[in-house]
Design a protein around this motif. Structure first.
Motif, PDB file in Angstrom:
ATOM      1  N   ALA A 254      81.655  59.843  51.922  1.00 50.53           N
ATOM      2  CA  ALA A 254      80.428  59.640  51.143  1.00 50.53           C
ATOM      3  C   ALA A 254      79.381  60.682  51.476  1.00 50.53           C
ATOM      4  O   ALA A 254      79.330  61.211  52.586  1.00 50.53           O
ATOM      5  CB  ALA A 254      79.863  58.246  51.404  1.00 50.53           C
ATOM      6  N   GLY A 255      78.548  60.940  50.479  1.00 48.78           N
ATOM      7  CA  GLY A 255      77.411  61.824  50.682  1.00 48.78           C
ATOM      8  C   GLY A 255      76.140  61.060  50.993  1.00 48.78           C
ATOM      9  O   GLY A 255      75.075  61.662  51.148  1.00 48.78           O
ATOM     10  N   GLY A 256      76.224  59.729  51.075  1.00 54.68           N
ATOM     11  CA  GLY A 256      75.042  58.931  51.406  1.00 54.68           C
ATOM     12  C   GLY A 256      74.740  57.891  50.348  1.00 54.68           C
ATOM     13  O   GLY A 256      75.611  57.492  49.574  1.00 54.68           O
ATOM     14  N   ALA A 257      73.496  57.437  50.324  1.00 59.75           N
ATOM     15  CA  ALA A 257      73.071  56.412  49.371  1.00 59.75           C
ATOM     16  C   ALA A 257      72.932  57.006  47.971  1.00 59.75           C
ATOM     17  O   ALA A 257      72.721  58.214  47.804  1.00 59.75           O
ATOM     18  CB  ALA A 257      71.746  55.809  49.820  1.00 59.75           C
ATOM     19  N   ARG A 258      73.065  56.161  46.962  1.00 58.60           N
ATOM     20  CA  ARG A 258      72.989  56.618  45.571  1.00 58.60           C
ATOM     21  C   ARG A 258      71.543  56.595  45.102  1.00 58.60           C
ATOM     22  O   ARG A 258      70.937  55.526  44.933  1.00 58.60           O
ATOM     23  CB  ARG A 258      73.861  55.733  44.678  1.00 58.60           C
ATOM     24  CG  ARG A 258      74.005  56.271  43.260  1.00 58.60           C
ATOM     25  CD  ARG A 258      75.053  55.493  42.489  1.00 58.60           C
ATOM     26  NE  ARG A 258      76.360  55.604  43.129  1.00 58.60           N
ATOM     27  CZ  ARG A 258      77.451  54.936  42.719  1.00 58.60           C
ATOM     28  NH1 ARG A 258      77.370  54.113  41.676  1.00 58.60           N
ATOM     29  NH2 ARG A 258      78.588  55.089  43.345  1.00 58.60           N
TER      30      ARG A 258
ATOM     31  N   SER B 293      69.966  50.597  46.580  1.00 56.26           N
ATOM     32  CA  SER B 293      71.075  51.242  47.273  1.00 56.26           C
ATOM     33  C   SER B 293      70.908  51.113  48.782  1.00 56.26           C
ATOM     34  O   SER B 293      71.853  50.784  49.502  1.00 56.26           O
ATOM     35  CB  SER B 293      71.149  52.716  46.869  1.00 56.26           C
ATOM     36  OG  SER B 293      72.078  53.413  47.666  1.00 56.26           O
TER      37      SER B 293
ATOM     38  N   SER C 201      78.976  57.932  46.790  1.00 55.27           N
ATOM     39  CA  SER C 201      77.653  57.415  47.137  1.00 55.27           C
ATOM     40  C   SER C 201      77.626  55.891  47.166  1.00 55.27           C
ATOM     41  O   SER C 201      78.307  55.217  46.407  1.00 55.27           O
ATOM     42  CB  SER C 201      76.593  57.946  46.161  1.00 55.27           C
ATOM     43  OG  SER C 201      76.978  57.690  44.823  1.00 55.27           O
TER      44      SER C 201
ATOM     45  N   GLY D 176      75.128  60.627  55.716  1.00 51.03           N
ATOM     46  CA  GLY D 176      74.015  59.852  55.187  1.00 51.03           C
ATOM     47  C   GLY D 176      74.022  58.387  55.565  1.00 51.03           C
ATOM     48  O   GLY D 176      74.429  57.989  56.657  1.00 51.03           O
TER      49      GLY D 176
ATOM     50  N   GLU E   9      86.949  54.532  50.104  1.00 49.48           N
ATOM     51  CA  GLU E   9      85.774  55.121  49.469  1.00 49.48           C
ATOM     52  C   GLU E   9      86.169  56.490  48.925  1.00 49.48           C
ATOM     53  O   GLU E   9      86.624  57.353  49.677  1.00 49.48           O
ATOM     54  CB  GLU E   9      84.645  55.245  50.493  1.00 49.48           C
ATOM     55  CG  GLU E   9      83.285  55.478  49.883  1.00 49.48           C
ATOM     56  CD  GLU E   9      82.159  55.165  50.869  1.00 49.48           C
ATOM     57  OE1 GLU E   9      81.020  55.020  50.425  1.00 49.48           O
ATOM     58  OE2 GLU E   9      82.439  55.063  52.085  1.00 49.48           O
TER      59      GLU E   9
ATOM     60  N   GLY F  32      76.145  52.548  46.392  1.00 48.83           N
ATOM     61  CA  GLY F  32      75.271  51.831  45.481  1.00 48.83           C
ATOM     62  C   GLY F  32      75.569  50.344  45.566  1.00 48.83           C
ATOM     63  O   GLY F  32      76.299  49.887  46.450  1.00 48.83           O
TER      64      GLY F  32
ATOM     65  N   GLY G  84      80.350  61.466  44.469  1.00 45.71           N
ATOM     66  CA  GLY G  84      80.210  61.806  45.870  1.00 45.71           C
ATOM     67  C   GLY G  84      80.385  60.635  46.810  1.00 45.71           C
ATOM     68  O   GLY G  84      79.894  60.671  47.950  1.00 45.71           O
TER      69      GLY G  84
END
Length: 304
Positions: free
Chosen positions: A165-169, A176, A136, A207, A128, A138, A134
């Motif tokens: 990752a910064g979390g969900a897109r 997402s 993210s 996230g 990833e 998706g 980020g």
């Protein structure tokens, strides 16, 4: 006048052109200690600062090169997903953001999956990449994680996933978030088949990614000082109305509190993963491990 135009001016222009052609990224500044590092030295060190040992973020291609034997691997193609299902637009249209990210990284999306030999053992590895929006999660990233699990099932191979990752897109909304249960189901099939699933948490893993497949591994490995957590420090402090420790959400803090199993230096990552894979698949130690007198078990370790 002809002599000046034909001889002197071209020579001056060549001098200035040479200066302009000199790359401006020959030196990199460590974000931790401020040390200036020559780019070739940094690449040779796998983007680990030789002064303070800070682990900088590593690209997908570079990460694969540090893992697969002789850089021998094949990228696994994933199914195409809808480009802009919600017709989302903030300051830019979502397709424009995707186009910029793809041009910048040379990747179709945040997660890339490949298979090849890891110390002689056929292994599926997913990376990833935080540089792609980020990292993210998706629909395309979720599809890639699931595809990696399917290929691992097909080849009866261990599956290793590097998260960042910064979390969900947000541009894909609920679609997402749906990738969280979808990837969970795919990884459960691996567990039922008795195939190892190893997660390597790199900086940062946060996230919805942390709340799903990043915490579903049989073994959780982390790089030194990686940021690992669900919500940000400020949000948590405002919610619980308490001051958090300075090292809160660091890999070392998570190891101390039992959230990860070991912290492994990037230079030792391949050898550690190879030992884990052989141990979990009941394979004998490789000739390299035997010659180095490496113990059969893998102990919890920390960065040197």
């Amino acid at each position: 006048m002809n002599w000046i135009n034909n001889v002197v001016r071209p020579k001056i222009q060549r001098v200035f052109n040479k200066k302009q052609q000199t790359p401006d990224n020959l030196w990199h500044k460590c974000s931790s200690c401020g040390e200036m590092i020559f780019h070739r030295d940094l690449e040779a060190a796998m983007r680990v600062c030789p002064n303070c040992d800070h682990h900088m973020r590593l690209g997908t291609k570079e990460r694969f090169a540090t893992l697969f034997d002789k850089n021998d691997y094949q990228i696994i193609a994933t199914d195409a997903v809808a480009l802009d299902p919600l017709k989302f637009r903030d300051q830019k249209k979502y397709p424009d953001r995707l186009k910029e990210a793809r041009t910048k990284t040379g990747r179709d999306d945040a997660v890339t999956v490949a298979h090849g030999p890891l110390d002689g053992v056929e292994t599926v590895i997913a990376i990833e990449d935080f540089s792609f929006m980020g990292g993210s999660l998706g629909m395309a990233a979720g599809e890639a994680v699931i595809k990696g699990a399917e290929v691992a099932l097909e080849k009866k191979a261990p599956y290793i996933l590097f998260t960042a990752a910064g979390g969900a897109r947000m541009q894909e909304g609920i679609l997402s978030l749906m990738q969280m249960p979808r990837t969970t189901v795919a990884l459960q099939l691996l567990r039922e088949a008795g195939l190892p699933f190893i997660v390597v948490l790199t900086d940062p893993t946060t996230g919805g990614v942390l709340a799903s497949y990043a915490m579903l591994g049989d073994v959780h490995v982390a790089e030194p000082k990686a940021l690992i957590g669900f919500s940000g420090r400020r949000v948590i402090e405002q919610t619980i109305r308490e001051k958090l420790p300075d090292d809160f959400q660091s890999a070392e803090f998570q190891l101390e509190h039992g959230m990860v199993d070991m912290i492994v230096h990037r230079h030792k990552m391949k050898d550690t993963l190879a030992r884990l894979v052989r141990l979990m698949t009941h394979r004998p130690r490789s000739a390299k491990q035997q010659s180095a007198n490496v113990p059969a078990t893998v102990a919890v370790s920390s960065a040197p």
